[in-house]
Design an enzyme around this catalytic site. Structure first.
Site, short mmCIF file in Angstrom:
data_model
loop_
_atom_site.label_atom_id
_atom_site.label_comp_id
_atom_site.label_asym_id
_atom_site.label_seq_id
_atom_site.Cartn_x
_atom_site.Cartn_y
_atom_site.Cartn_z
CE1 TYR A 170 -90.97 80.20 -25.54
CE2 TYR A 170 -92.55 82.18 -25.80
CZ TYR A 170 -92.00 81.47 -26.11
OH TYR A 170 -90.68 82.50 -27.05
CE LYS A 174 -88.27 83.22 -25.11
NZ LYS A 174 -87.08 83.25 -25.50
#
Length: 305
Positions: A170, A174
């Site tokens: 994740y 990002k």
């Protein structure tokens, strides 16, 4: 009363719940017509459903215009169809909010490659595919008119900007989206299109998976006008402003908007520079160089490690 986004058309991905729902409702509140995209999966990206229908119904009940879309943002053909829907339903798209995302948290030593791949697929590939689809249309417009109206707002997070244990997939995704934001803002600078990133916060289905968190409320389930620091739509007014004509001078920025605060984030900079007098470095001497010269010259307040 004239709305900030009257006449504009927005595509919001991952708009069935939480932050994305808040964005869709906020943009509609200011007059935008909305393509509400959501595949209807769980927070892990499993299954499918018609979650977008609920948000469309809310917008229509409030006097706005919206259509649902159920595209998988990681699928090229489905994304092209999603963007084409904005043109067929509303005549164009002016705003793209890339919000769709999932989580598959594990420490790196426990994470299957499939969990890394699918998170990258949804966040990075999804953001890239949707951006490319609208940009191709906007660029054709700019070729004939000299410039066009276009706003892309991507979604980053503290995990990607600052790191977070258990989120090597994740956080990497990002961080990549921050880089995509900076690069596409440069590529589109001459067209009139702006590209920025928002770093939201709040209690959502995703953050509620963390131990000890309460069950999340949707933005529309809270009393209207009442401030709640955990409301995931606290950042949505910033998204609406970035999408508006007023923000035409703002591009290539990463902005965190959490609770009642706005943070303009700064990127990587050359914090310390030490030269070696046009000679190749000697690895056996670099311990001393780093200890006495490199780290010593760092800006005040910054740390190593």
């Amino acid at each position: 009363m004239t709305g900030l986004l009257d006449g504009k058309v927005a595509i919001v991905t991952g708009a069935g719940h939480g932050i994305g729902r808040g964005h869709a409702l906020e943009l509609a509140k200011h007059g935008a017509r909305i393509v509400v995209n959501d595949l209807g999966t769980s927070v892990k990206g499993e299954g499918s459903g018609r979650d977008a229908d609920t948000v469309v119904d809310i917008i229509k009940a409030r006097g706005g215009q919206a259509v649902p879309d159920y595209a998988d943002v990681g699928d090229e053909d489905q994304v092209e169809a999603m963007v084409a829907k904005a043109w067929s339903e509303f005549g164009r798209a002016d705003i793209l909010v890339n919000n769709a995302g999932i989580v598959r948290d594990k420490a790196i030593w426990n994470m299957p490659a499939a969990d890394f791949d699918i998170v990258m697929r949804v966040h990075v590939r999804g953001t890239w595919l949707a951006s490319r689809a609208v940009v191709r249309r906007w660029r054709e417009e700019a070729k004939s008119t000299g410039s066009t109206y276009g706003r892309i707002i991507n979604t980053v997070s503290g995990a990607g900007l600052l790191g977070h244990f258990g989120q090597s997939n994740y956080a990497t995704a990002k961080s990549a989206i921050a880089g995509l934001t900076l690069t596409t803002s440069l590529e589109l600078a001459s067209t009139g299109v702006t590209v920025n990133a928002i770093g939201p916060g709040g209690l959502t289905r995703i953050s509620a998976t963390m131990p000890g968190q309460a069950a999340p409320l949707e933005p529309d389930e809270r009393p209207e006008g009442e401030y709640d620091p955990q409301d995931p739509s606290n950042c949505s007014p910033v998204v609406a402003w970035l999408a508006s004509p007023e923000a035409g001078h703002v591009s290539g920025q990463v902005i965190r908007a959490m609770e009642d605060k706005i943070y303009l984030m700064g990127g990587w900079t050359e914090d310390a520079v030490v030269a070696n007098g046009e000679k190749r470095w000697d690895a056996t001497k670099l311990g001393q160089v780093f200890a006495t010269d490199v780290f010593k010259t760092r800006a005040p307040g910054l740390r190593f490690g």
